[in-house]
Design an enzyme around this catalytic site. Structure first.
Site, PDB file in Angstrom:
ATOM      1  N   ASN A  42      33.269  26.780 108.892  1.00 18.59           N
ATOM      2  CA  ASN A  42      34.629  27.264 109.190  1.00 18.59           C
ATOM      3  C   ASN A  42      34.600  28.780 109.351  1.00 18.59           C
ATOM      4  O   ASN A  42      33.859  29.488 108.648  1.00 18.59           O
ATOM      5  CB  ASN A  42      35.649  26.808 108.144  1.00 18.59           C
ATOM      6  CG  ASN A  42      35.311  27.174 106.726  1.00 18.59           C
ATOM      7  OD1 ASN A  42      34.143  27.318 106.361  1.00 18.59           O
ATOM      8  ND2 ASN A  42      36.326  27.322 105.896  1.00 18.59           N
ATOM      9  N   ILE A  43      35.378  29.256 110.298  1.00 13.62           N
ATOM     10  CA  ILE A  43      35.426  30.684 110.615  1.00 13.62           C
ATOM     11  C   ILE A  43      36.897  31.101 110.609  1.00 13.62           C
ATOM     12  O   ILE A  43      37.663  30.716 111.505  1.00 13.62           O
ATOM     13  CB  ILE A  43      34.802  30.969 111.999  1.00 13.62           C
ATOM     14  CG1 ILE A  43      33.357  30.420 112.059  1.00 13.62           C
ATOM     15  CG2 ILE A  43      34.828  32.467 112.304  1.00 13.62           C
ATOM     16  CD1 ILE A  43      32.759  30.382 113.459  1.00 13.62           C
ATOM     17  N   GLU A  44      37.283  31.821 109.560  1.00  9.29           N
ATOM     18  CA  GLU A  44      38.692  32.190 109.396  1.00  9.29           C
ATOM     19  C   GLU A  44      39.001  33.519 110.087  1.00  9.29           C
ATOM     20  O   GLU A  44      38.100  34.223 110.566  1.00  9.29           O
ATOM     21  CB  GLU A  44      39.035  32.231 107.901  1.00  9.29           C
ATOM     22  CG  GLU A  44      38.860  30.853 107.273  1.00  9.29           C
ATOM     23  CD  GLU A  44      39.289  30.764 105.823  1.00  9.29           C
ATOM     24  OE1 GLU A  44      39.505  31.813 105.175  1.00  9.29           O
ATOM     25  OE2 GLU A  44      39.425  29.615 105.340  1.00  9.29           O
ATOM     26  N   CYS A  53      37.740  25.257 112.343  1.00  9.40           N
ATOM     27  CA  CYS A  53      37.117  24.416 111.328  1.00  9.40           C
ATOM     28  C   CYS A  53      35.626  24.222 111.607  1.00  9.40           C
ATOM     29  O   CYS A  53      35.167  24.351 112.752  1.00  9.40           O
ATOM     30  CB  CYS A  53      37.766  23.040 111.294  1.00  9.40           C
ATOM     31  SG  CYS A  53      39.452  23.012 110.669  1.00  9.40           S
ATOM     32  N   GLU A  55      33.870  21.478 111.702  1.00 17.23           N
ATOM     33  CA  GLU A  55      33.571  20.369 112.619  1.00 17.23           C
ATOM     34  C   GLU A  55      33.713  20.816 114.064  1.00 17.23           C
ATOM     35  O   GLU A  55      32.879  20.503 114.920  1.00 17.23           O
ATOM     36  CB  GLU A  55      34.527  19.197 112.374  1.00 17.23           C
ATOM     37  CG  GLU A  55      34.481  18.616 110.980  1.00 17.23           C
ATOM     38  CD  GLU A  55      35.509  19.252 110.048  1.00 17.23           C
ATOM     39  OE1 GLU A  55      35.620  20.503 110.031  1.00 17.23           O
ATOM     40  OE2 GLU A  55      36.187  18.512 109.332  1.00 17.23           O
ATOM     41  N   CYS A  90      40.249  17.312 109.190  1.00 21.12           N
ATOM     42  CA  CYS A  90      41.674  17.503 109.508  1.00 21.12           C
ATOM     43  C   CYS A  90      42.015  16.813 110.825  1.00 21.12           C
ATOM     44  O   CYS A  90      41.136  16.412 111.601  1.00 21.12           O
ATOM     45  CB  CYS A  90      42.015  18.992 109.552  1.00 21.12           C
ATOM     46  SG  CYS A  90      41.586  19.805 111.099  1.00 21.12           S
ATOM     47  N   CYS A  93      40.555  18.327 114.089  1.00 22.46           N
ATOM     48  CA  CYS A  93      39.131  18.015 114.293  1.00 22.46           C
ATOM     49  C   CYS A  93      38.942  16.560 114.707  1.00 22.46           C
ATOM     50  O   CYS A  93      38.083  16.253 115.542  1.00 22.46           O
ATOM     51  CB  CYS A  93      38.335  18.327 113.031  1.00 22.46           C
ATOM     52  SG  CYS A  93      38.219  20.105 112.746  1.00 22.46           S
TER      53      CYS A  93
HETATM   54  N1  THU Z   1      38.642  23.281 107.156  1.00 20.06           N
HETATM   55  C1  THU Z   1      37.561  22.842 107.890  1.00 20.06           C
HETATM   56  O1  THU Z   1      36.651  23.615 108.199  1.00 20.06           O
HETATM   57  N2  THU Z   1      37.533  21.547 108.267  1.00 20.06           N
HETATM   58  C2  THU Z   1      38.509  20.625 107.988  1.00 20.06           C
HETATM   59  O2  THU Z   1      38.462  19.507 108.486  1.00 20.06           O
HETATM   60  C3  THU Z   1      39.609  20.988 107.087  1.00 20.06           C
HETATM   61  C4  THU Z   1      39.750  22.427 106.779  1.00 20.06           C
HETATM   62  C5  THU Z   1      38.702  24.693 106.769  1.00 20.06           C
HETATM   63  C6  THU Z   1      39.763  25.480 107.472  1.00 20.06           C
HETATM   64  C7  THU Z   1      40.009  26.623 106.498  1.00 20.06           C
HETATM   65  O3  THU Z   1      39.067  27.648 106.761  1.00 20.06           O
HETATM   66  C8  THU Z   1      39.692  26.023 105.127  1.00 20.06           C
HETATM   67  O4  THU Z   1      39.002  24.801 105.386  1.00 20.06           O
HETATM   68  C9  THU Z   1      40.924  25.728 104.296  1.00 20.06           C
HETATM   69  O5  THU Z   1      41.839  24.993 105.011  1.00 20.06           O
END
Ligand code: THU
Length: 130
Positions: A42-44, A53, A55, A90, A93
């Site tokens: 995940n890259i915020e 996300c 995935e 999620c 994804c």
């Molecule tokens: N996140 C994912 O990388 N994949 C998912 O399917 C659910 C959520 C990440 C997004 C965010 O950076 C962190 O989890 C919290 O929501």
């Protein structure tokens, strides 16, 4: 590659997580039909909605390298270094996955193997628009 090996590749991919806002690290390990492995994290972003996300990172890496047939994806997520609690994909994804994968796409979590259809029994797809 066993499910356990695929899951461990996802845990390893989570090390690269850029998640300074949520503190929740996610890694994904995506296996192509011809057994090539793509990982993602995940890259915020300070503008929260631009977060990608793990995935989708893995899928976009693979598709941009010319791979569109997939057999399995492992997902590992945690706010600590304990990845034993399952991290479910999620909805966004799942929709991206559904573009490239059939109902039987394997989704490997910490508690075992699921199918895409377990999470997304109905999908919006090309057929929906005809
Ligand atoms: N996140 C994912 O990388 N994949 C998912 O399917 C659910 C959520 C990440 C997004 C965010 O950076 C962190 O989890 C919290 O929501």
């Amino acid at each position: 590659m066993s499910n356990e090996e695929l899951f461990q590749a996802a845990v390893k991919a989570a090390e690269r997580s850029y998640s300074k806002y949520s503190g929740f690290s996610v890694g994904a390990a995506l296996l192509t039909a011809d057994r090539k492995l793509f990982t993602g994290c995940n890259i915020e972003n300070a503008s929260f909605s631009l977060t990608n996300c793990a995935e989708r990172t893995a899928f976009f890496k693979a598709v941009s390298e010319g791979y569109t047939d997939f057999s399995a994806i492992a997902i590992a997520g945690s706010g600590t270094d304990d990845f034993s609690k399952p991290c479910f994909p999620c909805g966004a994804c799942l929709q991206v996955m559904s573009e490239f994968c059939g109902n039987d796409m394997r989704i490997v979590l910490s508690d075992g193997e699921y199918k895409l259809s377990d999470f997304l029994p109905k999908r919006f797809c090309e057929e929906s628009m005809k």
